[in-house]
Design an enzyme around this catalytic site. Structure first.
Site, PDB file in Angstrom:
ATOM      1  CE  LYS A  95      45.582  35.642  42.858  1.00 33.34           C
ATOM      2  NZ  LYS A  95      46.176  34.650  42.115  1.00 33.34           N
ATOM      3  CD  GLU A 117      38.191  39.680  41.826  1.00 38.79           C
ATOM      4  OE1 GLU A 117      37.854  40.409  42.469  1.00 38.79           O
ATOM      5  OE2 GLU A 117      39.574  39.916  41.840  1.00 38.79           O
ATOM      6  CB  SER A 384      53.015  32.501  42.419  1.00 36.95           C
ATOM      7  OG  SER A 384      52.609  31.533  41.393  1.00 36.95           O
TER       8      SER A 384
HETATM    9  C1  LIG Z   1      46.332  34.203  41.107  1.00 39.73           C
HETATM   10  C2  LIG Z   1      47.582  33.649  41.023  1.00 39.73           C
HETATM   11  C3  LIG Z   1      48.188  34.121  40.165  1.00 39.73           C
HETATM   12  C4  LIG Z   1      47.686  35.106  38.954  1.00 39.73           C
HETATM   13  O1  LIG Z   1      47.796  36.113  39.804  1.00 39.73           O
HETATM   14  P1  LIG Z   1      49.073  36.919  39.378  1.00 39.73           P
HETATM   15  O2  LIG Z   1      48.253  38.823  39.961  1.00 39.73           O
HETATM   16  O3  LIG Z   1      49.122  37.394  38.325  1.00 39.73           O
HETATM   17  O4  LIG Z   1      50.075  36.886  41.020  1.00 39.73           O
HETATM   18  C5  LIG Z   1      49.279  33.658  39.995  1.00 39.73           C
HETATM   19  N1  LIG Z   1      49.692  32.106  40.702  1.00 39.73           N
HETATM   20  C6  LIG Z   1      48.998  31.437  41.006  1.00 39.73           C
HETATM   21  C7  LIG Z   1      49.228  30.228  42.512  1.00 39.73           C
HETATM   22  C8  LIG Z   1      47.771  32.083  41.676  1.00 39.73           C
HETATM   23  O5  LIG Z   1      46.645  31.785  42.556  1.00 39.73           O
END
Ligand SMILES: *Cc1c(COP(=O)(O)O)cnc(C)c1O
Length: 405
Positions: A95, A117, A384
């Site tokens: 993020k 948000e 992610s």
């Molecule tokens: C917010 C988040 C997501 C999902 O958001 P995307 O916009 O689809 O990437 C996925 N993995 C993590 C660790 C997140 O914090």
């Protein structure tokens, strides 16, 4: 932003084929046009791109490694699996790539107040972090239910000086938090920039957020070429709004041999109100600024959603994913809560890396795909985020006990 390659899409009004666009109140149109214009200027401006590059390197922690998951690959007995380690970034997820890009834009726009948000709290933490770093006022809207299940991240945001406001409307999760942020923006648009957290919402957000995350795919592309001497067969990523997925996928779009799989949240199964797999049970509609695939009933009423991971628990998917699916460039599947928890455990045990529950959905997709591809195959999965924020919830699900009382 090492290389923002011009791409034909979206068009000037934010359309990806029939998807995307600008479905917002008239009062926001001027701000969105100003933002689009300033973003277009910024990405041509070497002062902007070099400042962002330096911050990504020295503050955020880029480049992230591409880790070969040796024991997990052996266990699955198929393709070689590589993990793109966004979990190692400052604040623990991808993020912050986007939050950092947008705070520099807010500075250029002369704004001094930021709103955002958040669902799982990761975007709220990333936003509060860059606000502290640059001395901006920061207000974070978060559903009351999410505040309970992500109490750790609420505390982090408060340490960082953010005013975290509980949203008590409706399902008290992400959708309602976005509504409150939009309401705030309409009222305070002259002083305030809205740092939207995924590849969603009105133009220019889906394009801009994608561009700020493209660095994931650019790095992964050169890292795999160096490591394996060829491109991967598959890219895999979890899809909430779709920002980490599009960030990985986008720099490979022209590489026709590379297939791409997005994994949505299957929750307790594909039944009304029990999941967030928009491409499974969804339809075309408009939600919070954009036209895309979403979960709605026959009257167009947005459905309730469920996922074990707060970050995937949203009724709409980013418009570019809808477009890429239509043209056959990307594929989508889903993982249930149980499958995600299984993958969470397996990767923790075989690789010594505890994933976020969102990430675990992508890993669950890899678990099915790797044996099918065979040992010549190569997969890159976007890792992610890290699992620290999910420890209490995962412990409850896996050990069946409330380890934190
Ligand atoms: C917010 C988040 C997501 C999902 O958001 P995307 O916009 O689809 O990437 C996925 N993995 C993590 C660790 C997140 O914090």
């Amino acid at each position: 932003m090492s290389d923002i390659t011009p791409h034909p899409l979206p068009d000037a009004l934010g359309h990806f084929g029939t998807y995307g666009g600008m479905f917002v109140p008239e009062t926001l149109m001027a701000a969105l046009k100003e933002l689009t214009l300033e973003y277009e200027r910024a990405k041509q401006d070497p002062a902007f791109t070099s400042e962002l590059d330096a911050l990504l390197r020295e503050y955020v922690g880029r480049p992230t490694p591409l880790t070969f998951a040796q024991r997990w690959s052996e266990k699955l007995g198929g393709a070689r699996i590589y993990l793109k380690r966004e979990d190692l970034l400052h604040t623990g997820a991808h993020k912050i790539n986007n939050a950092m890009g947008q705070i520099l834009l807010a500075k250029r726009l002369g704004k001094d107040r930021i709103i955002a948000e958040t669902g799982a709290g990761q975007h709220g933490v990333a936003t509060a972090t860059v606000c502290a770093r640059f001395g901006f006022k920061c207000v974070i809207y978060m559903g009351e239910v999410d505040m309970e299940r992500q109490a750790l991240n609420v505390a982090r945001m408060r340490f960082l000086g953010a005013d975290v406001r509980a949203v008590t409307a409706g399902q008290r999760t992400l959708k309602e938090a976005v509504n409150e942020a939009m309401r705030d923006w309409v009222t305070n648009v002259s002083t305030t920039h809205y740092i939207l957290g995924s590849a969603l919402g009105s133009h220019p957000y889906p394009m801009m957020v994608r561009d700020f995350h493209r660095v994931i795919g650019e790095e992964a592309r050169s890292q795999i070429l160096e490591r394996e001497g060829r491109l991967p067969d598959y890219l895999v990523a979890c899809v909430g709004g779709g920002s980490n997925a599009i960030g990985l996928f986008h720099p490979f779009l022209e590489d026709k041999s590379v297939k791409m799989l997005g994994v949505e949240a299957g929750g307790r199964g594909i039944r009304r109100g029990e999941h967030a797999a928009r491409f499974e049970g969804g339809k075309l509609g408009v939600l919070q600024g954009t036209k895309t695939w979403l979960l709605a009933n026959d009257d167009g009423q947005i459905e309730l959603t469920h996922s074990v991971s707060a970050g995937l628990d949203y009724a709409a998917v980013g418009p570019e994913h809808a477009y890429l699916k239509d043209i056959g460039r990307t594929e989508y599947t889903y993982a249930t809560d149980a499958e995600a928890l299984d993958a969470f455990q397996e990767v923790s045990l075989t690789e010594g890396i505890i994933p976020a529950l969102e990430t675990a959905h992508g890993l669950a997709g890899v678990r099915k795909l790797a044996p099918e591809l065979g040992q010549e195959g190569i997969i890159i999965c976007n890792f992610s985020g890290r699992g620290d924020k999910d420890v209490a919830q995962a412990a409850k699900a896996i050990f069946g006990e409330d380890v934190f009382g």
